[in-house]
Write a protein that holds these residues in place. Structure first.
Motif, short mmCIF file in Angstrom:
data_model
loop_
_atom_site.label_atom_id
_atom_site.label_comp_id
_atom_site.label_asym_id
_atom_site.label_seq_id
_atom_site.Cartn_x
_atom_site.Cartn_y
_atom_site.Cartn_z
N LEU A 81 -8.72 -3.11 -21.69
CA LEU A 81 -10.15 -2.81 -21.67
C LEU A 81 -10.77 -2.87 -23.07
O LEU A 81 -11.98 -3.06 -23.21
N SER A 82 -9.92 -2.74 -24.12
CA SER A 82 -10.47 -2.75 -25.48
C SER A 82 -10.61 -4.16 -26.04
O SER A 82 -11.28 -4.35 -27.05
N VAL A 83 -9.98 -5.15 -25.41
CA VAL A 83 -10.00 -6.50 -25.97
C VAL A 83 -10.55 -7.54 -25.00
O VAL A 83 -10.75 -8.69 -25.39
N LEU A 84 -10.77 -7.18 -23.76
CA LEU A 84 -11.24 -8.14 -22.76
C LEU A 84 -12.44 -7.57 -22.01
O LEU A 84 -12.59 -6.36 -21.91
N PRO A 85 -13.30 -8.45 -21.47
CA PRO A 85 -14.40 -7.97 -20.62
C PRO A 85 -13.86 -7.22 -19.42
O PRO A 85 -12.83 -7.59 -18.84
N ILE A 86 -14.55 -6.16 -19.04
CA ILE A 86 -14.06 -5.30 -17.96
C ILE A 86 -13.90 -6.08 -16.65
O ILE A 86 -12.98 -5.82 -15.88
N GLY A 87 -14.78 -7.07 -16.40
CA GLY A 87 -14.66 -7.85 -15.18
C GLY A 87 -13.35 -8.62 -15.11
O GLY A 87 -12.72 -8.70 -14.05
N VAL A 88 -12.92 -9.17 -16.24
CA VAL A 88 -11.65 -9.90 -16.28
C VAL A 88 -10.48 -8.95 -16.05
O VAL A 88 -9.53 -9.25 -15.31
N VAL A 89 -10.55 -7.76 -16.67
CA VAL A 89 -9.46 -6.79 -16.56
C VAL A 89 -9.32 -6.30 -15.12
O VAL A 89 -8.21 -6.26 -14.57
N VAL A 90 -10.44 -5.92 -14.52
CA VAL A 90 -10.39 -5.40 -13.15
C VAL A 90 -9.95 -6.49 -12.17
O VAL A 90 -9.17 -6.23 -11.25
N ALA A 91 -10.44 -7.71 -12.38
CA ALA A 91 -10.03 -8.81 -11.50
C ALA A 91 -8.53 -9.03 -11.58
O ALA A 91 -7.87 -9.28 -10.56
N GLY A 92 -7.96 -8.93 -12.79
CA GLY A 92 -6.52 -9.10 -12.93
C GLY A 92 -5.74 -8.02 -12.22
O GLY A 92 -4.75 -8.28 -11.52
N LEU A 93 -6.18 -6.77 -12.37
CA LEU A 93 -5.49 -5.67 -11.71
C LEU A 93 -5.57 -5.79 -10.20
O LEU A 93 -4.61 -5.46 -9.48
N PHE A 94 -6.69 -6.29 -9.70
CA PHE A 94 -6.87 -6.36 -8.26
C PHE A 94 -6.22 -7.60 -7.64
O PHE A 94 -6.50 -7.93 -6.49
N THR A 95 -5.35 -8.26 -8.41
CA THR A 95 -4.44 -9.23 -7.79
C THR A 95 -3.26 -8.51 -7.15
O THR A 95 -2.45 -9.15 -6.47
N SER A 96 -3.15 -7.20 -7.35
CA SER A 96 -1.97 -6.46 -6.86
C SER A 96 -1.77 -6.59 -5.35
O SER A 96 -0.62 -6.74 -4.90
N PRO A 97 -2.83 -6.53 -4.50
CA PRO A 97 -2.56 -6.71 -3.07
C PRO A 97 -1.95 -8.06 -2.74
O PRO A 97 -1.13 -8.17 -1.82
N LEU A 98 -2.32 -9.11 -3.50
CA LEU A 98 -1.71 -10.43 -3.28
C LEU A 98 -0.21 -10.37 -3.61
O LEU A 98 0.62 -10.90 -2.88
N PHE A 99 0.12 -9.72 -4.73
CA PHE A 99 1.53 -9.59 -5.11
C PHE A 99 2.30 -8.72 -4.11
O PHE A 99 3.48 -8.98 -3.85
N VAL A 100 1.64 -7.71 -3.58
CA VAL A 100 2.31 -6.85 -2.59
C VAL A 100 2.74 -7.66 -1.38
O VAL A 100 3.87 -7.54 -0.89
N VAL A 101 1.84 -8.52 -0.90
CA VAL A 101 2.17 -9.37 0.25
C VAL A 101 3.31 -10.32 -0.09
O VAL A 101 4.26 -10.50 0.68
N LEU A 102 3.23 -10.96 -1.29
CA LEU A 102 4.28 -11.90 -1.68
C LEU A 102 5.63 -11.21 -1.82
O LEU A 102 6.67 -11.74 -1.40
N ILE A 103 5.65 -10.03 -2.43
CA ILE A 103 6.91 -9.28 -2.59
C ILE A 103 7.48 -8.91 -1.23
O ILE A 103 8.70 -8.99 -1.00
N SER A 104 6.60 -8.49 -0.31
CA SER A 104 7.06 -8.11 1.03
C SER A 104 7.73 -9.29 1.74
O SER A 104 8.72 -9.12 2.46
N ILE A 105 7.21 -10.50 1.50
CA ILE A 105 7.77 -11.69 2.15
C ILE A 105 9.04 -12.18 1.45
O ILE A 105 10.08 -12.41 2.08
N LEU A 106 8.97 -12.31 0.11
CA LEU A 106 10.05 -12.95 -0.63
C LEU A 106 11.27 -12.04 -0.82
O LEU A 106 12.41 -12.52 -0.81
N PHE A 107 11.03 -10.74 -1.01
CA PHE A 107 12.14 -9.85 -1.36
C PHE A 107 12.51 -8.86 -0.26
O PHE A 107 13.58 -8.27 -0.32
N GLN A 108 11.63 -8.68 0.71
CA GLN A 108 11.95 -7.75 1.80
C GLN A 108 12.14 -8.46 3.13
O GLN A 108 12.46 -7.82 4.13
N GLY A 109 11.94 -9.78 3.14
CA GLY A 109 12.16 -10.54 4.35
C GLY A 109 11.18 -10.25 5.46
O GLY A 109 11.48 -10.50 6.64
N LYS A 110 10.01 -9.77 5.12
CA LYS A 110 9.02 -9.44 6.14
C LYS A 110 8.08 -10.62 6.36
O LYS A 110 7.82 -11.40 5.46
#
Length: 295
Positions: free
Chosen positions: A72-101
């Protein structure tokens, strides 16, 4: 998300004069004191059943928050929040690739709609992107690992135990930052939030630390409880609602108006939650047919 959306609006009261590292350390001490009092009256236990699992999960999520606040101190807040909110995408990918779901099209649709809605709300500036801009995506990935680990590694642990582990890890990070940063040459105002080692601990600052400690403890404990009870790729979509609640409280408290494009994004976020609530069941292992997550 409603609680965190409220408390996040008070961070500027702290960042103008305070230190990120001191904030994490003092807030963690306050939160731990509350949890110790709760445990003392018999309303929960801080003792983990699997200490290493709780510690590992806590480091992932605390590390995510450390990167998030640091960016937040070096990047625009929109970029930072957008990056953090990729987490649901990663959650789905992890569930498929590593949990076999297997995740059906409705779940993918909800995640995609929610992410599109988040982009409309925060409107990151493409011209501001550089290699540092990918750090918030790393934060999103770490957060996703911690979210999946909540149930996969820590099933049977209490919400109080997981909350204590998270705040303890953040407190240690804060203490390390206070010890290692030079503490000189920090910019004035909000820009110096990450670079200061300490800030004033007057009555006003302690009040806002306490507000953050209680508010974040309530919000985070409820999130952890949700991940303990529900499938991670199901619960993660509802975290997009933080943008809706944060914008609502910003309008109530500070009079910040929400532009029409952001309102459209909030409608998409609400639609994503509705899809999950109405059409999506828990993912199932390969070889079985989902009951309600199919076409």
């Amino acid at each position: 998300m409603a609680t965190l959306g409220l408390t996040d609006n008070f961070v500027p009261h702290i960042s103008e004069r305070g230190s990120l590292w001191q904030f994490h350390f003092v807030r963690s001490l306050m939160a731990m004191a509350v949890m110790l009092a709760v445990a003392a009256v018999g309303l929960g236990s801080l003792r983990p059943r699997r200490p290493w699992a709780v510690a590992g999960r806590s480091l992932f999520q605390a590390g995510s928050m450390l990167i998030y606040f640091g960016c937040l101190s070096v990047l625009p807040i929109g970029v930072v929040v957008a990056g953090l909110f990729t987490s649901p995408l990663f959650v789905v990918l992890i569930s498929i690739l590593f949990q076999g779901k297997r995740v059906g099209p409705w779940r993918w649709c909800a995640v995609g709609i929610g992410f599109a809605g988040a982009l409309l709300v925060i409107r990151p500036d493409p011209s501001a992107l550089n290699w540092v801009s990918f750090a918030p995506i790393l934060a999103g990935m770490l957060y996703a690992v911690g979210a999946v680990a909540t149930r996969a590694w820590c099933e049977g642990e209490t919400t109080l135990t997981l909350s204590a582990g998270f705040f303890a890890a953040l407190g240690v990070f804060g203490l390390v930052g206070m010890a290692l940063l030079p503490g000189t040459g920090a910019p004035e105002g909000h820009a110096g939030f990450v670079w200061r080692t300490t800030g004033p601990l007057d009555a006003t600052m302690l009040f806002w630390f306490a507000v953050q400690a209680v508010g974040s403890l309530i919000g985070i404990a409820l999130i952890f409880r949700g991940y303990l009870l529900g499938e991670a790729s199901h619960v993660a979509v509802f975290e997009y609602s933080l943008l809706v609640f944060a914008s609502f409280w910003a309008w109530v408290l500070w009079g910040q108006e929400v532009p029409p494009l952001a309102l459209a994004g909030m409608a998409l976020i609400a639609s994503a939650g509705s899809i999950i609530a109405l059409r999506s069941d828990d993912p199932v292992p390969p070889g079985r047919t989902p009951a309600g997550d199919g076409p």
